[in-house]
Design a protein around this motif. Sequence first.
Motif, mmCIF file in Angstrom:
data_model
loop_
_atom_site.group_PDB
_atom_site.id
_atom_site.type_symbol
_atom_site.label_atom_id
_atom_site.label_comp_id
_atom_site.label_asym_id
_atom_site.label_seq_id
_atom_site.Cartn_x
_atom_site.Cartn_y
_atom_site.Cartn_z
ATOM 1 N N ALA A 70 -48.790 -72.059 -64.378
ATOM 2 C CA ALA A 70 -48.794 -70.642 -64.119
ATOM 3 C C ALA A 70 -48.818 -70.484 -62.683
ATOM 4 C CB ALA A 70 -49.796 -69.831 -64.694
ATOM 5 N N LEU A 71 -48.211 -69.871 -61.885
ATOM 6 C CA LEU A 71 -48.520 -69.774 -60.263
ATOM 7 C C LEU A 71 -47.642 -68.559 -59.859
ATOM 8 C CD1 LEU A 71 -45.576 -70.692 -58.743
ATOM 9 C CD2 LEU A 71 -46.090 -72.958 -59.905
ATOM 10 N N SER A 72 -47.997 -68.123 -58.536
ATOM 11 C CA SER A 72 -47.381 -67.316 -57.780
ATOM 12 C C SER A 72 -47.272 -67.823 -56.257
ATOM 13 C CB SER A 72 -48.020 -65.844 -57.567
ATOM 14 O OG SER A 72 -49.217 -66.000 -57.227
ATOM 15 N N GLY A 73 -46.179 -67.405 -55.463
ATOM 16 C CA GLY A 73 -46.250 -67.794 -54.237
ATOM 17 C C GLY A 73 -45.005 -67.436 -53.421
ATOM 18 N N THR A 74 -44.735 -67.956 -52.357
ATOM 19 C CA THR A 74 -43.482 -67.459 -51.470
ATOM 20 C C THR A 74 -42.757 -68.923 -51.412
ATOM 21 O OG1 THR A 74 -44.813 -65.969 -50.266
ATOM 22 C CG2 THR A 74 -42.822 -66.660 -49.282
ATOM 23 N N VAL A 75 -41.517 -69.014 -51.502
ATOM 24 C CA VAL A 75 -40.648 -70.210 -51.286
ATOM 25 C C VAL A 75 -39.697 -69.630 -50.199
ATOM 26 C CG1 VAL A 75 -38.656 -71.379 -52.215
ATOM 27 C CG2 VAL A 75 -40.867 -70.721 -53.523
ATOM 28 N N VAL A 108 -42.172 -65.722 -55.685
ATOM 29 C CA VAL A 108 -42.096 -66.392 -57.188
ATOM 30 C C VAL A 108 -43.405 -66.063 -58.075
ATOM 31 C CG1 VAL A 108 -41.720 -68.479 -58.600
ATOM 32 C CG2 VAL A 108 -40.472 -68.114 -56.363
ATOM 33 N N TRP A 109 -43.128 -65.655 -59.108
ATOM 34 C CA TRP A 109 -44.294 -65.377 -60.331
ATOM 35 C C TRP A 109 -43.826 -65.968 -61.619
ATOM 36 C CZ3 TRP A 109 -42.165 -61.951 -57.352
ATOM 37 C CH2 TRP A 109 -43.022 -61.015 -56.426
ATOM 38 N N THR A 110 -44.738 -66.680 -62.360
ATOM 39 C CA THR A 110 -44.534 -67.521 -63.608
ATOM 40 C C THR A 110 -45.651 -67.567 -64.341
ATOM 41 O OG1 THR A 110 -43.506 -69.356 -64.912
ATOM 42 C CG2 THR A 110 -44.479 -69.722 -62.631
ATOM 43 N N SER A 116 -41.210 -64.867 -65.940
ATOM 44 C CA SER A 116 -41.154 -65.077 -64.590
ATOM 45 C C SER A 116 -40.619 -63.768 -63.925
ATOM 46 C CB SER A 116 -40.392 -66.543 -64.373
ATOM 47 O OG SER A 116 -38.995 -66.204 -64.695
ATOM 48 N N ARG A 117 -40.896 -64.090 -62.618
ATOM 49 C CA ARG A 117 -40.056 -63.072 -61.774
ATOM 50 C C ARG A 117 -40.147 -63.653 -60.421
ATOM 51 N NH1 ARG A 117 -40.118 -57.159 -60.637
ATOM 52 N NH2 ARG A 117 -41.509 -56.874 -62.438
ATOM 53 N N VAL A 118 -38.582 -63.619 -60.058
ATOM 54 C CA VAL A 118 -38.231 -64.317 -58.500
ATOM 55 C C VAL A 118 -37.579 -62.906 -57.906
ATOM 56 C CG1 VAL A 118 -36.723 -65.923 -57.261
ATOM 57 C CG2 VAL A 118 -37.658 -66.503 -59.575
ATOM 58 N N ALA A 253 -29.889 -81.069 -45.680
ATOM 59 C CA ALA A 253 -28.850 -80.274 -45.903
ATOM 60 C C ALA A 253 -29.266 -79.005 -46.793
ATOM 61 C CB ALA A 253 -27.583 -80.821 -46.793
ATOM 62 N N VAL A 254 -30.336 -79.305 -47.672
ATOM 63 C CA VAL A 254 -30.872 -78.030 -48.281
ATOM 64 C C VAL A 254 -32.406 -78.502 -48.333
ATOM 65 C CG1 VAL A 254 -31.158 -76.796 -50.577
ATOM 66 C CG2 VAL A 254 -28.944 -77.627 -49.848
ATOM 67 N N GLU A 255 -33.415 -77.255 -48.154
ATOM 68 C CA GLU A 255 -34.570 -77.531 -48.395
ATOM 69 C C GLU A 255 -35.066 -76.335 -49.383
ATOM 70 O OE1 GLU A 255 -38.880 -78.241 -45.972
ATOM 71 O OE2 GLU A 255 -36.951 -78.024 -44.957
ATOM 72 N N VAL A 256 -36.054 -76.498 -50.295
ATOM 73 C CA VAL A 256 -36.727 -75.394 -50.904
ATOM 74 C C VAL A 256 -38.166 -75.820 -51.108
ATOM 75 C CG1 VAL A 256 -36.538 -74.371 -53.148
ATOM 76 C CG2 VAL A 256 -34.698 -75.328 -52.516
ATOM 77 N N SER A 257 -38.993 -74.855 -50.597
ATOM 78 C CA SER A 257 -40.159 -75.225 -50.041
ATOM 79 C C SER A 257 -41.350 -74.056 -50.238
ATOM 80 C CB SER A 257 -40.350 -75.829 -48.868
ATOM 81 O OG SER A 257 -41.989 -76.181 -48.551
ATOM 82 N N PHE A 258 -42.371 -74.151 -51.269
ATOM 83 C CA PHE A 258 -43.309 -73.416 -51.284
ATOM 84 C C PHE A 258 -44.294 -73.217 -49.547
ATOM 85 C CE2 PHE A 258 -43.484 -73.662 -55.590
ATOM 86 C CZ PHE A 258 -43.471 -72.366 -56.013
ATOM 87 N N THR A 259 -44.350 -72.102 -49.043
ATOM 88 C CA THR A 259 -44.959 -71.638 -47.900
ATOM 89 C C THR A 259 -46.609 -71.295 -48.345
ATOM 90 O OG1 THR A 259 -44.409 -69.398 -47.663
ATOM 91 C CG2 THR A 259 -43.052 -71.459 -46.386
ATOM 92 N N ASP A 260 -46.833 -70.894 -49.189
ATOM 93 C CA ASP A 260 -48.070 -70.293 -49.993
ATOM 94 C C ASP A 260 -47.801 -70.402 -51.559
ATOM 95 O OD1 ASP A 260 -47.795 -67.523 -51.084
ATOM 96 O OD2 ASP A 260 -46.897 -67.465 -49.074
ATOM 97 N N VAL A 261 -48.927 -70.996 -52.392
ATOM 98 C CA VAL A 261 -48.864 -70.805 -53.581
ATOM 99 C C VAL A 261 -50.551 -70.664 -54.273
ATOM 100 C CG1 VAL A 261 -49.361 -73.368 -53.829
ATOM 101 C CG2 VAL A 261 -47.979 -72.295 -55.578
ATOM 102 N N ASP A 262 -50.468 -69.990 -55.295
ATOM 103 C CA ASP A 262 -51.667 -69.775 -55.964
ATOM 104 C C ASP A 262 -51.358 -70.083 -57.558
ATOM 105 O OD1 ASP A 262 -53.733 -68.531 -57.504
ATOM 106 O OD2 ASP A 262 -54.216 -66.906 -56.121
ATOM 107 N N PHE A 263 -52.333 -71.026 -58.011
ATOM 108 C CA PHE A 263 -52.140 -71.211 -59.494
ATOM 109 C C PHE A 263 -52.895 -70.533 -60.154
ATOM 110 C CE2 PHE A 263 -50.751 -75.236 -56.984
ATOM 111 C CZ PHE A 263 -49.522 -75.681 -57.644
ATOM 112 N N GLY A 264 -53.028 -69.378 -60.226
ATOM 113 C CA GLY A 264 -53.775 -68.552 -61.028
ATOM 114 C C GLY A 264 -52.630 -67.894 -62.062
ATOM 115 N N THR A 265 -52.862 -67.312 -63.051
ATOM 116 C CA THR A 265 -51.789 -66.648 -63.967
ATOM 117 C C THR A 265 -51.503 -65.245 -63.331
ATOM 118 O OG1 THR A 265 -52.472 -67.897 -65.936
ATOM 119 C CG2 THR A 265 -51.278 -65.710 -66.362
ATOM 120 N N PRO A 266 -50.374 -64.953 -63.142
ATOM 121 C CA PRO A 266 -49.900 -63.358 -62.595
ATOM 122 C C PRO A 266 -50.274 -62.393 -63.716
ATOM 123 C CG PRO A 266 -48.125 -65.018 -62.141
ATOM 124 C CD PRO A 266 -49.217 -65.755 -63.132
#
Length: 410
Positions: A70-75, A108-110, A116-118, A253-266
């Motif tokens: 479970a997590l929430s964050g910015t990608v 992102v939230w899951t 989940s929500r994106v 060519a492509v990068e997908v990365s969290f810039t902040d993340v929290d592993f609590g349940t949304p």
Amino acid sequence: QPSYGGPMTAEVAPRPSLLTSPWAVPAAVTAAVALTVLAQPLLASAGSSDLPERSAEELVAAALDAEPAALSGTVVHTARLGLPDMMFTEATGADPISLLGGSSTLRVWTDGEERSRVALLGTMSEWSVVTDGPEAWTYSSSADEVVHYSVNDADRARLEAMGEEARAEALARRAELPTPQEAAAEVLDRVEEHSAVAVDSQTTVAGRDAYQLIVTPTTDGTLVDRVVLALDGETLTPLRVQTWSVQDASAPAVEVSFTDVDFGTPSDSVLAFSAPAGAAQRDVVVPLPSDADLAAGQKPEVERPAVTGTGWETVVELSGMDLAMMMAGDPAALTGSPERFAGSAEAQELMGEFVPDHEGGLDMLALYEELTVAVPEGRLLSSALLSVLVTDDGRILVGAVPAETLRAMA
């Protein structure tokens, strides 16, 4: 930095499920997302974390065995595919098409299970996807429209009766989203025999200590040079996936990365979908594959594609489909579909999802013409990580291979 173990060999086979998602992502975007998650890297500078030393074999095995978190964050999703940037900027706003070029920000939230929500954020707009088991909702603020995807009562009963593995297979037909978890799954699930995997120096991503795995194809017949996965040191959740092309050594060519993340349940209020006041809503019932199709790994919308080659050199071929007509919204383009589907009201409705209306005047057929060039075999799209050849006789060849490879096969 100390050494963290030597390389091991492994296969990472490109996923052959292109242009087949029924979940509101248009056909061209589905292809873009598929190539996005094939691979992704910007090598981070060496970190100073004190994670326990682990070999490549141990990290791959542990990451595959790790429970979804479970997590929430910015990608942040960045694409440098060599496509015309002008096609994906202000004309589309917060729209999946924008993932084809430039940088995009997603929230992102899951719950780590079925909810989940994106949200894809634009300067003045938002495009979001919410999933809850067999249901999904998309919302475009620019169009102020909600699309609700669901299954009928009979299919819902089938899902409830299925075992956990079969249920997961059925639900996997939802659109893949450009998050580090989705991207890494495409790589880790196919670690076998056509890649070398090694551990790089530890790093920090989104404030978290992380291991780095480098996956390098052992063939020169692919456009992918290497993939770098950053795995959270505590949960082994993928925090960043980066892909280098053989065409450009200066940047991924492509990068997908969290810039902040929290592993609590949304909270439930975040994961539950609530239609904005005044938004229009459409309902789309999506058929699940039959039990026989699920057992055979097939999908009902199109004929099973032909697959040529192995590993990174895999080429997927769809037949009986006119991509230009699809972009124009004509369901007759699905001539390669089963008779019960092609030309039906269901096909017409689904066609509307493949080719949605875009605020700002984006013409999907014009986009197709802009992205492709005429070749003797038909129309060709070439990018840093993916080649697509649409032949004049109704075939679509797709692969993470040079364009000349597809033309030779046509």
